[in-house]
Motif scaffolding. Structure first.
Motif, PDB file in Angstrom:
ATOM      1  N   THR A  59       0.851  -1.369   0.075  1.00 42.03           N
ATOM      2  CA  THR A  59       0.226   0.029  -0.178  1.00 42.03           C
ATOM      3  C   THR A  59       0.886   1.426   0.020  1.00 42.03           C
ATOM      4  O   THR A  59       1.961   1.338   0.828  1.00 42.03           O
ATOM      5  CB  THR A  59      -0.905   0.208   1.240  1.00 42.03           C
ATOM      6  N   LEU A  60       0.550   1.949  -0.905  1.00 40.94           N
ATOM      7  CA  LEU A  60       1.503   3.393  -1.204  1.00 40.94           C
ATOM      8  C   LEU A  60       0.760   4.538  -0.833  1.00 40.94           C
ATOM      9  O   LEU A  60      -0.262   4.680  -1.279  1.00 40.94           O
ATOM     10  CB  LEU A  60       2.093   3.411  -2.629  1.00 40.94           C
ATOM     11  N   GLU A  61       1.218   5.536  -0.408  1.00 41.76           N
ATOM     12  CA  GLU A  61       0.524   6.878  -0.264  1.00 41.76           C
ATOM     13  C   GLU A  61       1.724   7.892  -0.814  1.00 41.76           C
ATOM     14  O   GLU A  61       2.936   7.856  -0.356  1.00 41.76           O
ATOM     15  CB  GLU A  61       0.402   7.166   1.265  1.00 41.76           C
ATOM     16  N   LEU A  62       1.288   8.574  -1.780  1.00 42.17           N
ATOM     17  CA  LEU A  62       2.152   9.605  -2.470  1.00 42.17           C
ATOM     18  C   LEU A  62       1.958  11.104  -2.210  1.00 42.17           C
ATOM     19  O   LEU A  62       0.940  11.170  -1.555  1.00 42.17           O
ATOM     20  CB  LEU A  62       2.069   9.461  -3.916  1.00 42.17           C
ATOM     21  N   ASP A  63       2.648  11.939  -2.411  1.00 39.84           N
ATOM     22  CA  ASP A  63       2.621  13.153  -2.106  1.00 39.84           C
ATOM     23  C   ASP A  63       1.655  14.098  -2.692  1.00 39.84           C
ATOM     24  O   ASP A  63       1.715  15.397  -2.288  1.00 39.84           O
ATOM     25  CB  ASP A  63       4.042  13.796  -1.956  1.00 39.84           C
ATOM     26  N   GLY A  64       0.906  13.676  -3.500  1.00 37.03           N
ATOM     27  CA  GLY A  64      -0.081  14.650  -4.170  1.00 37.03           C
ATOM     28  C   GLY A  64       0.200  14.548  -5.699  1.00 37.03           C
ATOM     29  O   GLY A  64       0.590  13.641  -6.262  1.00 37.03           O
TER      30      GLY A  64
END
Length: 88
Positions: A59-64
């Motif tokens: 699961t990835l969360e990127l900066d925008g």
């Protein structure tokens, strides 16, 4: 001799899987996008979401919404248990 020939393909497949898993694990723990995964559910921000590998998920969360956005957090799971996570 025949038993030996039967084990060789299994050992080769295991070594290949271990190499893929180790690469993705290392990428995940150093806040980079894994290589050997396919997207299952992604957001419109360029890559945040859930990715599936062979026996594990990331699961990835990127900066925008910026191009080449940086990874904020990564969680790697296998059999429903977190095996690696990293956050900035």
């Amino acid at each position: 001799m025949k038993k030996r020939k039967m084990w060789i393909p299994l050992i080769v497949l295991l070594v290949l899987w271990l190499g893929m898993f180790a690469t993705d694990y290392r990428m995940s723990t150093t806040l980079r996008k894994p290589v050997f995964v396919v997207p299952v559910e992604t957001a419109d921000d360029g890559g945040s979401g859930t990715y599936q590998g062979l026996g594990y998920s990331v699961t990835l969360e990127l900066d925008g919404n910026v191009p080449n956005s940086q990874v904020i957090s990564v969680t790697m799971e296998m059999f429903g248990k977190v095996i690696g996570a990293s956050i900035t």
